[in-house]
Design a protein around this motif. Structure first.
Motif, PDB file in Angstrom:
ATOM      1  N   VAL A   1       5.336  27.226  74.017  1.00  0.00           N
ATOM      2  CA  VAL A   1       5.932  27.547  72.723  1.00  0.00           C
ATOM      3  C   VAL A   1       6.824  28.773  72.892  1.00  0.00           C
ATOM      4  N   LEU A   2       8.104  28.601  72.605  1.00  0.00           N
ATOM      5  CA  LEU A   2       9.101  29.647  72.818  1.00  0.00           C
ATOM      6  C   LEU A   2       9.714  30.079  71.496  1.00  0.00           C
ATOM      7  N   ARG A   3      10.489  31.144  71.560  1.00  0.00           N
ATOM      8  CA  ARG A   3      11.172  31.639  70.367  1.00  0.00           C
ATOM      9  C   ARG A   3      12.676  31.682  70.623  1.00  0.00           C
ATOM     10  N   PHE A   4      13.419  31.172  69.645  1.00  0.00           N
ATOM     11  CA  PHE A   4      14.880  31.218  69.685  1.00  0.00           C
ATOM     12  C   PHE A   4      15.364  31.859  68.389  1.00  0.00           C
ATOM     13  N   GLU A   5      16.295  32.777  68.509  1.00  0.00           N
ATOM     14  CA  GLU A   5      16.929  33.314  67.316  1.00  0.00           C
ATOM     15  C   GLU A   5      17.813  32.260  66.666  1.00  0.00           C
ATOM     16  N   SER A   6      18.340  31.370  67.493  1.00  0.00           N
ATOM     17  CA  SER A   6      19.133  30.249  66.999  1.00  0.00           C
ATOM     18  C   SER A   6      18.929  29.070  67.941  1.00  0.00           C
ATOM     19  N   LEU A   7      18.714  27.888  67.368  1.00  0.00           N
ATOM     20  CA  LEU A   7      18.534  26.698  68.196  1.00  0.00           C
ATOM     21  C   LEU A   7      19.225  25.523  67.523  1.00  0.00           C
ATOM     22  N   THR A   8      20.522  25.466  67.717  1.00  0.00           N
ATOM     23  CA  THR A   8      21.346  24.357  67.236  1.00  0.00           C
ATOM     24  C   THR A   8      22.239  23.920  68.392  1.00  0.00           C
ATOM     25  N   PRO A   9      22.775  22.690  68.340  1.00  0.00           N
ATOM     26  CA  PRO A   9      23.678  22.259  69.415  1.00  0.00           C
ATOM     27  C   PRO A   9      24.851  23.200  69.615  1.00  0.00           C
ATOM     28  N   GLU A  10      25.251  23.871  68.542  1.00  0.00           N
ATOM     29  CA  GLU A  10      26.398  24.766  68.637  1.00  0.00           C
ATOM     30  C   GLU A  10      26.030  26.150  69.170  1.00  0.00           C
ATOM     31  N   ARG A  11      24.795  26.596  68.918  1.00  0.00           N
ATOM     32  CA  ARG A  11      24.412  27.965  69.301  1.00  0.00           C
ATOM     33  C   ARG A  11      22.947  28.003  69.689  1.00  0.00           C
ATOM     34  N   ILE A  12      22.710  28.243  70.955  1.00  0.00           N
ATOM     35  CA  ILE A  12      21.347  28.372  71.467  1.00  0.00           C
ATOM     36  C   ILE A  12      21.166  29.802  71.942  1.00  0.00           C
TER      37      ILE A  12
END
Length: 544
Positions: A4-15
């Motif tokens: 289980v990880l954390r992303f501030e943003s996880l979209t195809p445009e911005r990871i």
């Protein structure tokens, strides 16, 4: 196993992952295994936990279909439903409904273990195994990598520290099978380890001109180029390594200070005379709490070990006479703990080892929720086997250090918490206003850490004016070191020193809203470290 990880943003445009999550992604890419599934946990009702399948060979791509995502989300929810998710910071690993691994060093080891990449754990599989208090790399992994913006001075300090460690390693470990082209990787192995993955990913992520300065450090430059070529051969692209990331939390790190200081010889008692003079001025009378009379109900309390399943006892783990003493220790703890658990929802067994106390609590009090917390995977593996044979559903095993626990709990228990661990547990209790039943141990291992554990703990003892070395002398006396010196001063017996160290702790807790006292394991002969710290927070129907 879910990572289980954390992303501030996880979209195809911005990871945009956190630095800790990025290190995990690079490690997963290096291992090239499908045994680990990557998930993202949402912390709001509108963003539930969801499964995200990603490809990390050349870049991070979200590639799961909605049907696959729903199926995996259900599996993830099933595994995580009993976990205190509000108190676990990513990254963490979930391998079953009652087993979670937290903190980055442990997560990286778990990834290596579950992907059959044992070589990543280094010589004798010790990479990141030691605790942060004694290991430079574990400490760096837990705190140092979160500082992503470095000044020129900070960068040079970091590179100098790494250069020195690499050069020392070469001098100390000149073995043909562990040296490559005259210089080794950071753990002295022929192949990269988790340390190399962590460090190379970090150097690729910092906002500082690393490549402008690293040529000044020849062994470090050779390591950097060798590691870069090695990663390219394993299909870890520069795109992944150079991916933007953010700190997991704010931290100010002095890289020189992350080097563990050589511990002083615990046998030295150079200030014992000064300690004696100051402690004798205490306006408190020492008493042997073993002489205290407990309630009749306590005296009559006995555990019928014959009718307790062997998996709920420590019998399998201790030989000969040791088992009798361990049973007496646990029964003494349970005599006190039983007063607290009737209405408690969450109990944490800190420094649990194989879970001798926590598993028994979960078995005897099925309406409680028990969490075993320890940093040693081998001990917790034994606990998991016992829990599964008992089919207990009210207990969760957490591998991690005690400062990483963020969720609320009602009662802390610990049997023989070593050194400063007792003080860190007490600090956690104060944060959550939780009661405690703690048996301290290893007084001589108490270490001063500025901003974390500074002694004495209480204002009551600080008024004595004891300095750091004098307090460490008192702690060493409590551990029985230099018994001849103690015998020459009969007013400073081992028990008296233990009492004063623990009195400082109870005074500290009282200054923070607790009613507390020092009890004893019974019989006192069952352990040389036989004090029990008992604390009740605020106004409560519970009594000491």
């Amino acid at each position: 196993m879910f990572v289980v990880l954390r992303f501030e943003s996880l979209t195809p445009e911005r990871i945009l992952p956190t630095i800790e999550s990025k290190v995990c992604l690079v490690c997963l890419a290096y291992c090239q295994s499908s045994n680990c599934k990557v998930a993202v946990y949402g912390r709001t009702s509108t963003d539930p936990a969801r499964f995200v399948q990603i490809r990390v060979t050349d870049k991070v791509e979200i590639c799961s279909s909605e049907e696959e995502e729903d199926r995996q989300s259900m599996s993830l929810h099933s595994s995580m439903k009993s976990l205190p998710l509000e108190g676990l910071n990513e990254p963490f690993c979930v391998s079953s409904a009652n087993h979670v691994v937290i903190t980055l060093p442990n997560v990286l080891r778990e990834i290596a273990k579950n992907t059959n990449s044992i070589s990543l754990m280094g010589f004798r599989q010790t990479c990141f195994k030691a605790c942060a208090e004694t290991s430079f790399w574990t400490n760096f992994c837990q705190s140092g990598i979160n500082q992503l913006t470095l000044s020129k001075e900070q960068l040079l300090s970091l590179l100098s520290t790494l250069e020195r460690r690499l050069s020392d390693l070469v001098l100390k470990r000149k073995r043909k099978d562990r040296i490559v082209d005259g210089y080794s990787f950071f753990e002295g192995s022929r192949d990269p380890t988790l340390v190399d993955i962590l460090l190379f990913t970090y150097l690729k992520s910092v906002q500082a001109p690393v490549l402008d300065f690293i040529p000044q450090f020849m062994p470090l430059r050779d390591w950097y180029l060798r590691t870069e070529a090695y990663f390219m051969n394993h299909n870890i692209s520069n795109t992944l390594l150079s991916m933007n990331c953010v700190p997991s939390h704010s931290v100010v790190c002095d890289y020189e200070s992350t080097i563990p200081v050589e511990l002083a010889d615990n046998k030295k008692l150079t200030h014992v005379n000064d300690v004696i003079a100051k402690v004798n001025n205490l306006e408190v009378n020492y008493y042997d709490s073993a002489d205290d009379d407990d309630d009749d109900d306590d005296d009559q309390f006995r555990i019928d070990w014959q009718n307790i399943p062997i998996e709920a006892t420590p019998i399998e783990g201790f030989p000969g006479k040791r088992i009798d003493r361990k049973l007496e220790q646990i029964e003494s703890m349970m005599r006190i703990i039983k007063k607290f658990v009737r209405n408690q929802e969450r109990i944490v067994d800190f420094c649990s080892g194989a879970g001798h106390v926590g598993i028994l609590i979960a078995y005897l009090f099925p309406n409680t929720r028990v969490f075993l917390l320890d940093n040693k995977a081998e001990s917790l593996d034994r606990a998991l086997r016992r829990i599964r044979r008992l089919n207990l559903s009210n207990i969760v095993v957490i591998q991690g250090n005690l400062t990483s626990i963020l969720f609320h709990f009602d009662l802390a228990v610990a049997l023989h918490a070593c050194g400063s661990s007792t003080d860190l547990i007490l600090k956690k209790c104060m944060e959550h206003r939780a009661h405690f039943v703690i048996c301290p141990c290893c007084y001589g291992s108490i270490t001063q850490e500025k901003g974390r554990c500074e002694y004495p703990r209480s204002e009551f003892f600080r008024q004595l004016g004891l300095d750091t070395e004098e307090w460490e002398s008192l702690a060493n006396c409590a551990d029985g070191c230099k018994r001849k010196s103690i015998e020459r001063h009969p007013t400073l017996s081992v028990d008296r020193c233990m009492y004063y160290i623990d009195l400082d702790r109870t005074k500290w807790s009282e200054e923070n809203g607790y009613h507390s006292r020092i009890g004893k394991l019974k019989p006192p002969e069952c352990s040389k470290k036989n004090n029990i710290l008992i604390g009740i927070y605020g106004a409560s129907e519970l009594t000491l």
